[in-house]
Design a protein around this motif. Sequence first.
Motif, PDB file in Angstrom:
ATOM      1  N   THR A 130      43.663  41.044  61.768  1.00 43.14           N
ATOM      2  CA  THR A 130      44.955  41.094  61.085  1.00 43.14           C
ATOM      3  C   THR A 130      44.838  41.433  59.599  1.00 43.14           C
ATOM      4  OG1 THR A 130      44.802  38.726  60.650  1.00 43.14           O
ATOM      5  CG2 THR A 130      46.019  39.404  62.631  1.00 43.14           C
ATOM      6  N   HIS A 131      43.594  41.529  59.091  1.00 42.74           N
ATOM      7  CA  HIS A 131      43.374  41.677  57.654  1.00 42.74           C
ATOM      8  C   HIS A 131      42.593  42.936  57.310  1.00 42.74           C
ATOM      9  CE1 HIS A 131      44.664  37.558  57.744  1.00 42.74           C
ATOM     10  NE2 HIS A 131      44.566  37.450  56.428  1.00 42.74           N
ATOM     11  N   SER A 132      42.579  43.235  56.033  1.00 42.89           N
ATOM     12  CA  SER A 132      41.662  44.238  55.477  1.00 42.89           C
ATOM     13  C   SER A 132      40.757  43.526  54.485  1.00 42.89           C
ATOM     14  CB  SER A 132      42.414  45.356  54.751  1.00 42.89           C
ATOM     15  OG  SER A 132      43.062  46.194  55.681  1.00 42.89           O
ATOM     16  N   VAL A 133      39.482  43.858  54.546  1.00 50.67           N
ATOM     17  CA  VAL A 133      38.520  43.336  53.585  1.00 50.67           C
ATOM     18  C   VAL A 133      38.449  44.365  52.463  1.00 50.67           C
ATOM     19  CG1 VAL A 133      36.138  42.624  53.191  1.00 50.67           C
ATOM     20  CG2 VAL A 133      37.234  42.169  55.406  1.00 50.67           C
ATOM     21  N   CYS A 134      38.802  43.939  51.282  1.00 46.74           N
ATOM     22  CA  CYS A 134      38.854  44.806  50.106  1.00 46.74           C
ATOM     23  C   CYS A 134      37.648  44.476  49.227  1.00 46.74           C
ATOM     24  CB  CYS A 134      40.160  44.534  49.375  1.00 46.74           C
ATOM     25  SG  CYS A 134      40.346  45.358  47.812  1.00 46.74           S
ATOM     26  N   ILE A 135      36.798  45.459  48.990  1.00 46.47           N
ATOM     27  CA  ILE A 135      35.631  45.247  48.125  1.00 46.47           C
ATOM     28  C   ILE A 135      35.869  45.971  46.811  1.00 46.47           C
ATOM     29  CG2 ILE A 135      33.151  45.593  47.852  1.00 46.47           C
ATOM     30  CD1 ILE A 135      32.950  45.379  50.920  1.00 46.47           C
ATOM     31  N   GLY A 136      35.763  45.213  45.726  1.00 47.83           N
ATOM     32  CA  GLY A 136      36.010  45.768  44.399  1.00 47.83           C
ATOM     33  C   GLY A 136      34.791  45.674  43.507  1.00 47.83           C
ATOM     34  N   ARG A 137      34.508  46.772  42.813  1.00 49.85           N
ATOM     35  CA  ARG A 137      33.446  46.777  41.801  1.00 49.85           C
ATOM     36  C   ARG A 137      34.046  46.183  40.536  1.00 49.85           C
ATOM     37  NH1 ARG A 137      32.963  50.058  37.844  1.00 49.85           N
ATOM     38  NH2 ARG A 137      34.218  51.665  38.861  1.00 49.85           N
ATOM     39  N   VAL A 138      33.404  45.149  40.018  1.00 47.47           N
ATOM     40  CA  VAL A 138      33.919  44.450  38.842  1.00 47.47           C
ATOM     41  C   VAL A 138      33.738  45.322  37.607  1.00 47.47           C
ATOM     42  CG1 VAL A 138      33.681  42.398  37.393  1.00 47.47           C
ATOM     43  CG2 VAL A 138      33.468  42.204  39.885  1.00 47.47           C
ATOM     44  N   THR A 139      34.825  45.494  36.864  1.00 46.45           N
ATOM     45  CA  THR A 139      34.784  46.278  35.628  1.00 46.45           C
ATOM     46  C   THR A 139      34.804  45.388  34.391  1.00 46.45           C
ATOM     47  OG1 THR A 139      37.193  46.557  35.693  1.00 46.45           O
ATOM     48  CG2 THR A 139      35.847  48.307  36.688  1.00 46.45           C
ATOM     49  N   SER A 140      35.360  44.169  34.517  1.00 42.51           N
ATOM     50  CA  SER A 140      35.318  43.191  33.432  1.00 42.51           C
ATOM     51  C   SER A 140      35.748  41.829  33.972  1.00 42.51           C
ATOM     52  CB  SER A 140      36.208  43.601  32.250  1.00 42.51           C
ATOM     53  OG  SER A 140      37.572  43.582  32.615  1.00 42.51           O
ATOM     54  N   ALA A 141      35.390  40.796  33.223  1.00 38.63           N
ATOM     55  CA  ALA A 141      35.768  39.433  33.596  1.00 38.63           C
ATOM     56  C   ALA A 141      35.972  38.615  32.337  1.00 38.63           C
ATOM     57  CB  ALA A 141      34.688  38.807  34.474  1.00 38.63           C
ATOM     58  N   VAL A 142      36.942  37.708  32.396  1.00 37.10           N
ATOM     59  CA  VAL A 142      37.258  36.828  31.285  1.00 37.10           C
ATOM     60  C   VAL A 142      37.351  35.413  31.846  1.00 37.10           C
ATOM     61  CG1 VAL A 142      38.966  36.266  29.509  1.00 37.10           C
ATOM     62  CG2 VAL A 142      38.591  38.655  30.162  1.00 37.10           C
ATOM     63  N   CYS A 143      36.764  34.441  31.137  1.00 36.19           N
ATOM     64  CA  CYS A 143      36.779  33.054  31.612  1.00 36.19           C
ATOM     65  C   CYS A 143      37.420  32.129  30.591  1.00 36.19           C
ATOM     66  CB  CYS A 143      35.350  32.562  31.874  1.00 36.19           C
ATOM     67  SG  CYS A 143      34.527  33.442  33.197  1.00 36.19           S
ATOM     68  N   ARG A 144      38.168  31.164  31.086  1.00 40.95           N
ATOM     69  CA  ARG A 144      38.755  30.108  30.274  1.00 40.95           C
ATOM     70  C   ARG A 144      37.656  29.106  29.934  1.00 40.95           C
ATOM     71  NH1 ARG A 144      44.389  27.196  32.002  1.00 40.95           N
ATOM     72  NH2 ARG A 144      44.337  25.508  30.485  1.00 40.95           N
ATOM     73  N   ALA A 145      37.748  28.449  28.794  1.00 41.53           N
ATOM     74  CA  ALA A 145      36.681  27.552  28.343  1.00 41.53           C
ATOM     75  C   ALA A 145      36.462  26.357  29.270  1.00 41.53           C
ATOM     76  CB  ALA A 145      36.977  27.065  26.920  1.00 41.53           C
ATOM     77  N   ASP A 146      37.535  25.664  29.633  1.00 36.57           N
ATOM     78  CA  ASP A 146      37.340  24.503  30.511  1.00 36.57           C
ATOM     79  C   ASP A 146      37.252  24.952  31.969  1.00 36.57           C
ATOM     80  OD1 ASP A 146      40.112  25.145  30.443  1.00 36.57           O
ATOM     81  OD2 ASP A 146      40.588  23.204  31.314  1.00 36.57           O
ATOM     82  N   VAL A 147      36.459  24.242  32.753  1.00 34.79           N
ATOM     83  CA  VAL A 147      36.265  24.594  34.158  1.00 34.79           C
ATOM     84  C   VAL A 147      36.994  23.559  35.003  1.00 34.79           C
ATOM     85  CG1 VAL A 147      34.593  24.990  35.996  1.00 34.79           C
ATOM     86  CG2 VAL A 147      34.047  25.665  33.649  1.00 34.79           C
ATOM     87  N   ALA A 148      38.169  23.950  35.512  1.00 35.12           N
ATOM     88  CA  ALA A 148      38.991  23.072  36.342  1.00 35.12           C
ATOM     89  C   ALA A 148      39.810  23.925  37.307  1.00 35.12           C
ATOM     90  CB  ALA A 148      39.891  22.205  35.466  1.00 35.12           C
ATOM     91  N   PRO A 149      39.152  24.539  38.287  1.00 41.17           N
ATOM     92  CA  PRO A 149      39.869  25.433  39.194  1.00 41.17           C
ATOM     93  C   PRO A 149      40.790  24.690  40.168  1.00 41.17           C
ATOM     94  CG  PRO A 149      37.616  25.160  39.941  1.00 41.17           C
ATOM     95  CD  PRO A 149      37.724  24.459  38.608  1.00 41.17           C
TER      96      PRO A 149
END
Length: 165
Positions: A130-149
């Motif tokens: 029922t799904h499509s698997v989408c593979i993406g090449r990462v071009t950039s990433a930004v992270c928040r200082a605190d880790v609380a997902p």
Amino acid sequence: MTPELNSAFKAAMRRLAATVTVLSTTAENGSRHGMTATAVTSVSADPPAVLACVNRSAALHAQLGLGRRLCINLLHCSQQRLSEVFAGGMEGDIRFNEGDWLNNAEGVPYLADAQANIFCEIEALHAYGTHSVCIGRVTSAVCRADVAPLVYQDGTYMCTGPLVE
């Protein structure tokens, strides 16, 4: 698939805790599209790549294509409401009224106060069930200082924390 296997599989997957994300992109006509997803993970560190599984019945699915740009917004534990909105609580572009959304240089919407933003270019799409698997090449990433997902497990939102010894 037998009903018993289907039921056992769903029960097993409810025990798989996952970080809650919102996938976001812009259509060729400039309209913004987004959806809540938990079937997201890394594929490779070299080259950096991620995958996201998207139901083919989701409105966002029609916007996926090779070379298209996508942002995977990992939600902070304070963003449960935003997850619910993008999971179907609202429809269309009005969803982007919830949260602090900006556009990057390529015009891809991203959540400014997300736990992290992973920008990618779609390099592969594979249909499966029922799904499509989408593979993406990462071009950039930004992270928040605190880790609380924000985490989803067994039909419930939760936050993580270190184990107390």
